[in-house]
Design a protein around this motif. Structure first.
Motif, PDB file in Angstrom:
ATOM      1  N   ASP A 212       0.831  -1.210   0.000  1.00 19.33           N
ATOM      2  CA  ASP A 212       0.000   0.000   0.000  1.00 19.33           C
ATOM      3  C   ASP A 212       0.864   1.259   0.000  1.00 19.33           C
ATOM      4  O   ASP A 212       0.576   2.225  -0.714  1.00 19.33           O
ATOM      5  CB  ASP A 212      -0.916   0.006   1.225  1.00 19.33           C
ATOM      6  N   CYS A 215       2.373   1.850  -3.395  1.00 24.62           N
ATOM      7  CA  CYS A 215       1.364   2.415  -4.295  1.00 24.62           C
ATOM      8  C   CYS A 215       1.207   3.910  -4.051  1.00 24.62           C
ATOM      9  O   CYS A 215       1.133   4.710  -4.998  1.00 24.62           O
ATOM     10  CB  CYS A 215       0.023   1.710  -4.097  1.00 24.62           C
ATOM     11  N   ALA A 216       1.155   4.293  -2.778  1.00 24.73           N
ATOM     12  CA  ALA A 216       0.988   5.709  -2.446  1.00 24.73           C
ATOM     13  C   ALA A 216       2.146   6.547  -2.989  1.00 24.73           C
ATOM     14  O   ALA A 216       1.944   7.683  -3.441  1.00 24.73           O
ATOM     15  CB  ALA A 216       0.880   5.878  -0.933  1.00 24.73           C
ATOM     16  N   ARG A 220      -0.703   5.478  -7.052  1.00 25.77           N
ATOM     17  CA  ARG A 220      -1.636   4.446  -7.502  1.00 25.77           C
ATOM     18  C   ARG A 220      -2.569   4.070  -6.359  1.00 25.77           C
ATOM     19  O   ARG A 220      -2.137   3.939  -5.209  1.00 25.77           O
ATOM     20  CB  ARG A 220      -0.889   3.198  -7.981  1.00 25.77           C
ATOM     21  N   ASP A 221      -3.822   3.848  -6.678  1.00 26.24           N
ATOM     22  CA  ASP A 221      -4.793   3.397  -5.690  1.00 26.24           C
ATOM     23  C   ASP A 221      -4.530   1.927  -5.388  1.00 26.24           C
ATOM     24  O   ASP A 221      -4.652   1.076  -6.284  1.00 26.24           O
ATOM     25  CB  ASP A 221      -6.207   3.573  -6.232  1.00 26.24           C
ATOM     26  N   PRO A 222      -4.170   1.570  -4.144  1.00 27.37           N
ATOM     27  CA  PRO A 222      -3.895   0.162  -3.844  1.00 27.37           C
ATOM     28  C   PRO A 222      -5.104  -0.740  -4.038  1.00 27.37           C
ATOM     29  O   PRO A 222      -4.949  -1.954  -4.202  1.00 27.37           O
ATOM     30  CB  PRO A 222      -3.438   0.186  -2.383  1.00 27.37           C
ATOM     31  N   ALA A 223      -6.300  -0.168  -4.055  1.00 26.73           N
ATOM     32  CA  ALA A 223      -7.507  -0.965  -4.277  1.00 26.73           C
ATOM     33  C   ALA A 223      -7.554  -1.546  -5.681  1.00 26.73           C
ATOM     34  O   ALA A 223      -8.341  -2.464  -5.950  1.00 26.73           O
ATOM     35  CB  ALA A 223      -8.754  -0.122  -4.017  1.00 26.73           C
ATOM     36  N   GLU A 224      -6.703  -1.034  -6.575  1.00 20.89           N
ATOM     37  CA  GLU A 224      -6.645  -1.585  -7.934  1.00 20.89           C
ATOM     38  C   GLU A 224      -5.972  -2.954  -7.953  1.00 20.89           C
ATOM     39  O   GLU A 224      -6.067  -3.673  -8.953  1.00 20.89           O
ATOM     40  CB  GLU A 224      -5.869  -0.638  -8.853  1.00 20.89           C
TER      41      GLU A 224
END
Length: 310
Positions: A212, A215-216, A220-224
């Protein structure tokens, strides 16, 4: 939660053995059939009749199954050059009608490289090559038709590649592992799915936090990124059946309960529920080690999977 079957054929399995499990999994409604990518047995087994190649196996399964998704945990970057590997995976995807998923790792098992004459560079070089291969393979697949692809790196150079063939569908890329820096960073850049391989749940929480954070760092949205875990499985209708299945694979029931998914269907549902609650995983790869026990595959589909849907 989706359940997928994960096999380790280097421990001893023919193509026909794998086909039987894949067809049983398909008939029982599993989401996918995955296999390891190894050329040498591990532990105290004879490994007969010997290793099978992951992508040759999946090419066969692409034609011998019809709906189940197919993939690797994990194809080793040390085994193949990125251009030919991109061609092989795309071709298998075409052969399957778009059912392939690409689990890809840096390679780690030095003994299999020695056994079959494969170079095994240092950890630093393996990850350098792995990163370049991820960029090349995804770049080849994503190059628009009619355009060419070029890449110039420390270890690989491609010039005027037609970037063919194209997959039948977008191939999901799986990255996994427990590395503290490079693995999370590569997952953030390239992964559609991040896989936790055989980890205690508390450690898994820490690993996912690093993904996570990576991604930050790049926005990038880690939910992807789909979250998944691979866990050895040993399910029985009662304690005696659990113990019998554990004995066949040479494991202790208490150890399996602690480190994997062992017990009655109700116990396994509870364990997976705990995993989902603590880590947010939405997919579990069930490592099935006795490939002759198709009843095991069917039992989990009948009595565990329905309780995890929704």
């Amino acid at each position: 939660m989706e359940l997928r079957i994960f096999t380790e054929p280097q421990q001893g399995a023919s193509y026909d053995d794998l086909l039987a499990v894949a067809r049983a999994a398909e008939a029982a409604g599993y989401d996918a059939f995955f296999r390891s990518d190894h050329y040498l047995k591990m532990g105290g087994v004879d490994g007969l009749p010997g290793p099978t190649d992951a992508w040759i196996t999946l090419a066969g399964l692409a034609r011998d199954t019809s709906t189940i998704r197919l993939g690797t945990l994990m194809t080793a970057a040390t085994f193949r050059h990125p251009g030919p590997l991109a061609i092989s995976v795309a071709q298998v995807d075409q052969m399957s009608g778009g059912r392939v998923e690409f689990g890809f790792g840096a390679g780690w098992f030095e003994a299999e490289h020695t056994a079959y004459g494969l170079p095994f560079p240092s950890t630093v070089e393996r990850f350098e090559r792995y990163e370049e291969q991820l960029e090349i393979i995804t770049g080849l697949w994503n190059t628009p038709a009619g355009q060419t692809y070029d890449f110039s790196g420390k270890h690989y150079t491609l010039a005027d590649s037609p970037a063919l063939p194209k997959p039948a569908a977008k191939i999901p890329v799986l990255v996994g592992g427990t590395g503290r820096k490079r693995t999370p960073a590569l997952a953030a850049r390239f992964a559609d799915e991040f896989n936790l391989p055989f980890q205690p749940v508390d450690n898994a929480v820490e690993v996912l936090a690093r993904v996570d954070a990576a991604c930050a760092e790049i926005g990038r949205d880690p939910a992807e990124i789909t979250r998944s875990a691979a866990l050895v499985v040993c399910v029985g209708r009662d304690d005696a059946e659990v113990a019998r299945r554990a004995a066949v694979i040479g494991r202790e029931v208490d150890e399996l309960r602690q480190n994997g998914l062992a017990g009655t269907p109700a116990e396994v549902v509870d364990k997976l529920g705990s995993w989902r609650g603590k880590t947010g995983i939405s997919r579990a790869y069930l490592q099935v080690l006795d490939l002759a026990d198709l009843d095991h595959v069917e039992l989990i589909a009948a009595e565990v999977a329905p309780q995890l849907r929704g």
